[in-house]
Design a protein around this motif. Structure first.
Motif, PDB file in Angstrom:
ATOM      1  N   ARG A   1     -22.697  36.145 -18.253  1.00 54.50           N
ATOM      2  CA  ARG A   1     -22.453  36.720 -19.575  1.00 54.50           C
ATOM      3  C   ARG A   1     -23.542  37.716 -19.954  1.00 54.50           C
ATOM      4  O   ARG A   1     -23.254  38.774 -20.515  1.00 54.50           O
ATOM      5  CB  ARG A   1     -22.384  35.618 -20.621  1.00 54.50           C
ATOM      6  CG  ARG A   1     -21.105  34.851 -20.589  1.00 54.50           C
ATOM      7  CD  ARG A   1     -21.091  33.775 -21.639  1.00 54.50           C
ATOM      8  NE  ARG A   1     -19.851  33.034 -21.617  1.00 54.50           N
ATOM      9  CZ  ARG A   1     -19.667  31.879 -22.194  1.00 54.50           C
ATOM     10  NH1 ARG A   1     -20.663  31.304 -22.853  1.00 54.50           N
ATOM     11  NH2 ARG A   1     -18.505  31.259 -22.133  1.00 54.50           N
ATOM     12  N   GLY A   2     -24.783  37.384 -19.660  1.00 54.04           N
ATOM     13  CA  GLY A   2     -25.888  38.302 -19.952  1.00 54.04           C
ATOM     14  C   GLY A   2     -25.777  39.591 -19.166  1.00 54.04           C
ATOM     15  O   GLY A   2     -26.002  40.679 -19.700  1.00 54.04           O
ATOM     16  N   ASN A   3     -25.422  39.477 -17.890  1.00 58.09           N
ATOM     17  CA  ASN A   3     -25.260  40.674 -17.063  1.00 58.09           C
ATOM     18  C   ASN A   3     -24.105  41.534 -17.554  1.00 58.09           C
ATOM     19  O   ASN A   3     -24.197  42.768 -17.561  1.00 58.09           O
ATOM     20  CB  ASN A   3     -25.035  40.289 -15.605  1.00 58.09           C
ATOM     21  CG  ASN A   3     -26.271  39.725 -14.966  1.00 58.09           C
ATOM     22  OD1 ASN A   3     -27.380  39.900 -15.459  1.00 58.09           O
ATOM     23  ND2 ASN A   3     -26.091  39.014 -13.865  1.00 58.09           N
ATOM     24  N   ARG A   4     -23.023  40.898 -17.956  1.00 58.96           N
ATOM     25  CA  ARG A   4     -21.876  41.642 -18.458  1.00 58.96           C
ATOM     26  C   ARG A   4     -22.227  42.371 -19.752  1.00 58.96           C
ATOM     27  O   ARG A   4     -21.871  43.534 -19.944  1.00 58.96           O
ATOM     28  CB  ARG A   4     -20.708  40.689 -18.685  1.00 58.96           C
ATOM     29  CG  ARG A   4     -19.384  41.392 -18.747  1.00 58.96           C
ATOM     30  CD  ARG A   4     -18.202  40.457 -18.750  1.00 58.96           C
ATOM     31  NE  ARG A   4     -18.548  39.072 -18.520  1.00 58.96           N
ATOM     32  CZ  ARG A   4     -17.907  38.042 -19.041  1.00 58.96           C
ATOM     33  NH1 ARG A   4     -16.891  38.250 -19.829  1.00 58.96           N
ATOM     34  NH2 ARG A   4     -18.275  36.806 -18.780  1.00 58.96           N
ATOM     35  N   ALA A   5     -22.951  41.686 -20.641  1.00 56.51           N
ATOM     36  CA  ALA A   5     -23.355  42.312 -21.905  1.00 56.51           C
ATOM     37  C   ALA A   5     -24.315  43.469 -21.651  1.00 56.51           C
ATOM     38  O   ALA A   5     -24.222  44.515 -22.297  1.00 56.51           O
ATOM     39  CB  ALA A   5     -23.998  41.274 -22.817  1.00 56.51           C
ATOM     40  N   ALA A   6     -25.225  43.315 -20.708  1.00 55.25           N
ATOM     41  CA  ALA A   6     -26.159  44.391 -20.382  1.00 55.25           C
ATOM     42  C   ALA A   6     -25.418  45.592 -19.808  1.00 55.25           C
ATOM     43  O   ALA A   6     -25.750  46.743 -20.122  1.00 55.25           O
ATOM     44  CB  ALA A   6     -27.202  43.893 -19.396  1.00 55.25           C
ATOM     45  N   ALA A   7     -24.421  45.346 -18.987  1.00 54.85           N
ATOM     46  CA  ALA A   7     -23.638  46.442 -18.424  1.00 54.85           C
ATOM     47  C   ALA A   7     -22.865  47.168 -19.524  1.00 54.85           C
ATOM     48  O   ALA A   7     -22.758  48.393 -19.512  1.00 54.85           O
ATOM     49  CB  ALA A   7     -22.675  45.913 -17.366  1.00 54.85           C
TER      50      ALA A   7
END
Length: 59
Positions: A28-34
């Motif tokens: 989820r964190g990686n998706r939000a950062a992207a």
């Protein structure tokens, strides 16, 4: 002996659950950062100083 084996199984289950939750949180964190990084890439962000007016002065 039975209680010890039950304890070992429960501990293994808890470790697997913690790993699964950690993986989900990381994804989820990686998706939000992207999403954040890709949001303004197309045209670039425009920012004007606060002292400038948004509209031009009339003649």
């Amino acid at each position: 002996m039975f209680e010890y084996e039950m304890h070992q199984m429960r501990a293994a289950d808890l470790i697997r659950e913690a790993d699964r939750r950690r993986l989900i949180r990381e994804a989820r964190g990686n998706r939000a950062a992207a999403r954040r990084s890709g949001r303004d890439k197309a045209e670039g962000r425009v920012s004007a100083p606060l002292w400038k007016s948004r509209f031009t002065r009339a003649a």
